[in-house]
Design an enzyme around this catalytic site. Structure first.
Site, PDB file in Angstrom:
ATOM      1  N   ASN A  92       1.151  -1.417  -0.169  1.00 13.68           N
ATOM      2  CA  ASN A  92       0.315   0.620   0.089  1.00 13.68           C
ATOM      3  C   ASN A  92       0.845   1.348   0.031  1.00 13.68           C
ATOM      4  O   ASN A  92       1.741   1.150   0.813  1.00 13.68           O
ATOM      5  CB  ASN A  92      -1.200  -0.128   1.476  1.00 13.68           C
ATOM      6  CG  ASN A  92      -2.367   1.153   1.130  1.00 13.68           C
ATOM      7  OD1 ASN A  92      -1.545   2.644   1.211  1.00 13.68           O
ATOM      8  ND2 ASN A  92      -2.862   0.710   1.298  1.00 13.68           N
ATOM      9  N   ARG A 129       5.188  18.372   0.739  1.00 17.44           N
ATOM     10  CA  ARG A 129       6.020  20.093  -0.272  1.00 17.44           C
ATOM     11  C   ARG A 129       4.918  19.174  -1.932  1.00 17.44           C
ATOM     12  O   ARG A 129       4.850  18.547  -2.017  1.00 17.44           O
ATOM     13  CB  ARG A 129       7.672  19.201  -0.687  1.00 17.44           C
ATOM     14  CG  ARG A 129       7.888  19.999   1.124  1.00 17.44           C
ATOM     15  CD  ARG A 129       8.482  20.886   1.245  1.00 17.44           C
ATOM     16  NE  ARG A 129       8.818  21.200   2.860  1.00 17.44           N
ATOM     17  CZ  ARG A 129      10.278  21.082   3.123  1.00 17.44           C
ATOM     18  NH1 ARG A 129      11.334  20.498   2.559  1.00 17.44           N
ATOM     19  NH2 ARG A 129      10.758  21.018   4.372  1.00 17.44           N
ATOM     20  N   HIS A 151      -5.675   4.135  -1.356  1.00 15.50           N
ATOM     21  CA  HIS A 151      -6.688   4.116  -1.473  1.00 15.50           C
ATOM     22  C   HIS A 151      -7.086   5.754  -1.204  1.00 15.50           C
ATOM     23  O   HIS A 151      -6.879   6.661  -0.600  1.00 15.50           O
ATOM     24  CB  HIS A 151      -7.370   3.539   0.612  1.00 15.50           C
ATOM     25  CG  HIS A 151      -8.173   4.027   1.173  1.00 15.50           C
ATOM     26  ND1 HIS A 151      -8.777   3.546   2.556  1.00 15.50           N
ATOM     27  CD2 HIS A 151      -9.570   4.399   0.863  1.00 15.50           C
ATOM     28  CE1 HIS A 151      -9.949   3.606   2.777  1.00 15.50           C
ATOM     29  NE2 HIS A 151     -10.193   4.311   1.893  1.00 15.50           N
ATOM     30  N   ARG A 174      -8.358   8.730  -1.340  1.00 17.23           N
ATOM     31  CA  ARG A 174      -9.812   9.250  -0.707  1.00 17.23           C
ATOM     32  C   ARG A 174     -10.569  10.640  -0.874  1.00 17.23           C
ATOM     33  O   ARG A 174      -9.187  11.311  -1.463  1.00 17.23           O
ATOM     34  CB  ARG A 174      -8.952   9.378   1.513  1.00 17.23           C
ATOM     35  CG  ARG A 174      -8.561   8.065   2.348  1.00 17.23           C
ATOM     36  CD  ARG A 174      -8.166   8.018   3.528  1.00 17.23           C
ATOM     37  NE  ARG A 174      -8.157   7.215   4.329  1.00 17.23           N
ATOM     38  CZ  ARG A 174      -9.225   6.166   4.874  1.00 17.23           C
ATOM     39  NH1 ARG A 174     -10.250   6.927   5.011  1.00 17.23           N
ATOM     40  NH2 ARG A 174      -8.855   5.408   5.047  1.00 17.23           N
ATOM     41  N   GLU A 191      -8.864   0.536  -3.123  1.00 18.00           N
ATOM     42  CA  GLU A 191      -9.753   0.373  -2.228  1.00 18.00           C
ATOM     43  C   GLU A 191     -10.569   2.078  -1.089  1.00 18.00           C
ATOM     44  O   GLU A 191      -9.507   3.201  -2.128  1.00 18.00           O
ATOM     45  CB  GLU A 191      -8.341   0.014  -0.333  1.00 18.00           C
ATOM     46  CG  GLU A 191      -8.028  -0.804  -0.619  1.00 18.00           C
ATOM     47  CD  GLU A 191      -7.750  -1.141   0.746  1.00 18.00           C
ATOM     48  OE1 GLU A 191      -6.849   0.395   1.375  1.00 18.00           O
ATOM     49  OE2 GLU A 191      -7.163  -2.109   1.142  1.00 18.00           O
ATOM     50  N   THR A 193      -8.440   7.033   9.494  1.00 20.35           N
ATOM     51  CA  THR A 193      -7.896   6.130   8.845  1.00 20.35           C
ATOM     52  C   THR A 193      -9.060   4.933   9.203  1.00 20.35           C
ATOM     53  O   THR A 193     -10.166   5.088   9.050  1.00 20.35           O
ATOM     54  CB  THR A 193      -7.282   5.557   9.411  1.00 20.35           C
ATOM     55  OG1 THR A 193      -6.110   3.460   9.061  1.00 20.35           O
ATOM     56  CG2 THR A 193      -6.656   4.857  10.907  1.00 20.35           C
ATOM     57  N   HIS A 253      -4.350  -4.049   7.034  1.00 24.92           N
ATOM     58  CA  HIS A 253      -4.332  -2.853   8.437  1.00 24.92           C
ATOM     59  C   HIS A 253      -3.293  -3.515   9.914  1.00 24.92           C
ATOM     60  O   HIS A 253      -3.812  -4.364  10.579  1.00 24.92           O
ATOM     61  CB  HIS A 253      -5.867  -2.596   8.547  1.00 24.92           C
ATOM     62  CG  HIS A 253      -6.093  -1.437   8.798  1.00 24.92           C
ATOM     63  ND1 HIS A 253      -6.462   0.143   7.915  1.00 24.92           N
ATOM     64  CD2 HIS A 253      -5.169  -0.699  10.849  1.00 24.92           C
ATOM     65  CE1 HIS A 253      -5.904   0.671   8.979  1.00 24.92           C
ATOM     66  NE2 HIS A 253      -5.756   0.540  10.356  1.00 24.92           N
ATOM     67  N   ASP A 254      -2.549  -2.379   9.501  1.00 29.76           N
ATOM     68  CA  ASP A 254      -1.498  -2.465  10.719  1.00 29.76           C
ATOM     69  C   ASP A 254      -0.803  -4.052  11.349  1.00 29.76           C
ATOM     70  O   ASP A 254      -0.045  -4.221  12.319  1.00 29.76           O
ATOM     71  CB  ASP A 254      -1.869  -2.396  12.138  1.00 29.76           C
ATOM     72  CG  ASP A 254      -2.197  -0.465  11.991  1.00 29.76           C
ATOM     73  OD1 ASP A 254      -3.021  -0.325  13.291  1.00 29.76           O
ATOM     74  OD2 ASP A 254      -2.024  -0.003  11.292  1.00 29.76           O
ATOM     75  N   GLY A 271       0.905  -1.168   4.149  1.00 29.12           N
ATOM     76  CA  GLY A 271       1.683  -0.158   3.832  1.00 29.12           C
ATOM     77  C   GLY A 271       2.028   0.910   5.275  1.00 29.12           C
ATOM     78  O   GLY A 271       3.300   1.255   5.332  1.00 29.12           O
ATOM     79  N   HIS A 272       1.730   1.374   6.042  1.00 31.31           N
ATOM     80  CA  HIS A 272       2.372   2.068   7.265  1.00 31.31           C
ATOM     81  C   HIS A 272       3.458   0.721   8.038  1.00 31.31           C
ATOM     82  O   HIS A 272       4.489   1.430   8.081  1.00 31.31           O
ATOM     83  CB  HIS A 272       0.979   2.044   8.393  1.00 31.31           C
ATOM     84  CG  HIS A 272       1.506   3.623   9.384  1.00 31.31           C
ATOM     85  ND1 HIS A 272       1.889   4.415   8.969  1.00 31.31           N
ATOM     86  CD2 HIS A 272       1.932   3.324  10.404  1.00 31.31           C
ATOM     87  CE1 HIS A 272       2.046   5.213   9.677  1.00 31.31           C
ATOM     88  NE2 HIS A 272       2.017   4.089  11.216  1.00 31.31           N
TER      89      HIS A 272
END
Ligand SMILES: CC(=O)[C@@H](O)[C@H](O)COP(=O)(O)O
Ligand SMILES: NCC(=O)COP(=O)(O)O
Length: 254
Positions: free
Chosen positions: A11, A22, A47, A49, A79, A109, A200-201, A223-224
């Site tokens: 992700n 920036r 994702h 948003r 997503e 999130t 997720h996580d 991703g994170h």
């Protein structure tokens, strides 16, 4: 070790969020996506948003063009919440997979899955619309078997298990019942002919126990933690470490 069933989709949201600090084009979302694919990621996830806090519409089409041009066989997973704008974006980008997520635009999130029973009237026509155009549809759900049953009744192709509660738990004893719930929901889905994704996580620390318990998981989207680890090890080495953590030893054409 037998070849894993599970594949890794990277992700790129957090890369985009860093880039957006920036008015500059780096870190490059497509560039780091290509590094991840080169290192053997099975696919890329975004994702987009509504507020474009990270992934922008332009990123979606640049990634889609790159995957189509350079990465035959790798998958694009988009997503999001099924607004008309989101559905039109998916119909234009034509990813291999769309993962529907019940997020309110104001959410910081994703923190819960669909009520695939109570929200059936909203989901059914959306699923039919996306499937008619050849996209695989996955529904983001909490680890409750009834939501897998609802997803099957709606004609979804897969569920994505929301692994946030598991990812936020570090005590092995407290992880056990969460793994039980993920496993029973995955098995319920498989018994109904659904594929099972998870996300997720997820991290290098918590992935091995999840895959050992539910080896039939087809795809983890991460991703994170991958972005955090890439700051330490670089994206290529990080992807190699995550593939090893899920037992993915497939040699992919690059
Ligand atoms: C659905 C899910 O759990 C994640 O894929 C989601 O993309 C996280 O969104 P943020 O990266 O905006 O936190
Ligand atoms: N579907 C989960 C995903 O794509 C990434 O979630 P996270 O690893 O950023 O928590």
């Amino acid at each position: 070790m037998s070849a894993s069933h599970t594949r890794l989709s990277v992700n790129l949201n957090a890369i985009a969020q860093l880039r957006n600090r920036r008015d500059l084009p780096w870190p490059s979302v497509t560039g780091l996506g290509a590094v991840a694919l080169q290192a053997g990621a099975h696919g890329l996830t975004v994702h987009p948003r509504p507020d474009e806090r990270h992934i922008r519409r332009t990123d979606v089409f640049e990634l889609e063009a790159m995957l189509r041009r350079d990465w035959a066989g790798r998958e694009f997973n988009i997503e999001g919440y099924p607004t008309e704008d989101f559905l039109a974006l998916c119909e234009k980008a034509k990813p291999e997979q769309v993962t529907l997520v019940p997020d309110d635009p104001a959410q910081s999130t994703s923190d819960h899955g669909w009520d695939t029973i109570g929200q059936a009237a909203l989901l059914r026509p959306v699923i039919e619309r996306l499937k008619r155009q050849g996209m695989r549809v996955s529904l983001f759900v909490d680890a409750e078997p009834r939501f897998a049953e609802g997803a099957a009744a709606l004609g979804a192709d897969r569920i994505e298990l929301y692994t946030g509660p598991y990812g936020h738990t570090f005590d092995p004893a407290k992880r056990a019942p969460l793994l039980d719930a993920l496993d029973v929901t995955a098995k319920t889905a498989e018994g109904l002919g659904l594929g099972v994704n998870a996300g997720h996580d997820l991290t290098l620390d918590n992935l091995p126990a999840l895959i050992a318990r539910a080896p039939s998981i087809a795809e983890v989207s991460i991703g994170h933690a991958i972005t955090a680890d890439a700051l330490l090890y670089g994206m290529a080495e990080t992807v190699r470490r995550y593939r090893a953590a899920i037992g993915d030893t497939e040699v992919l054409a690059v």
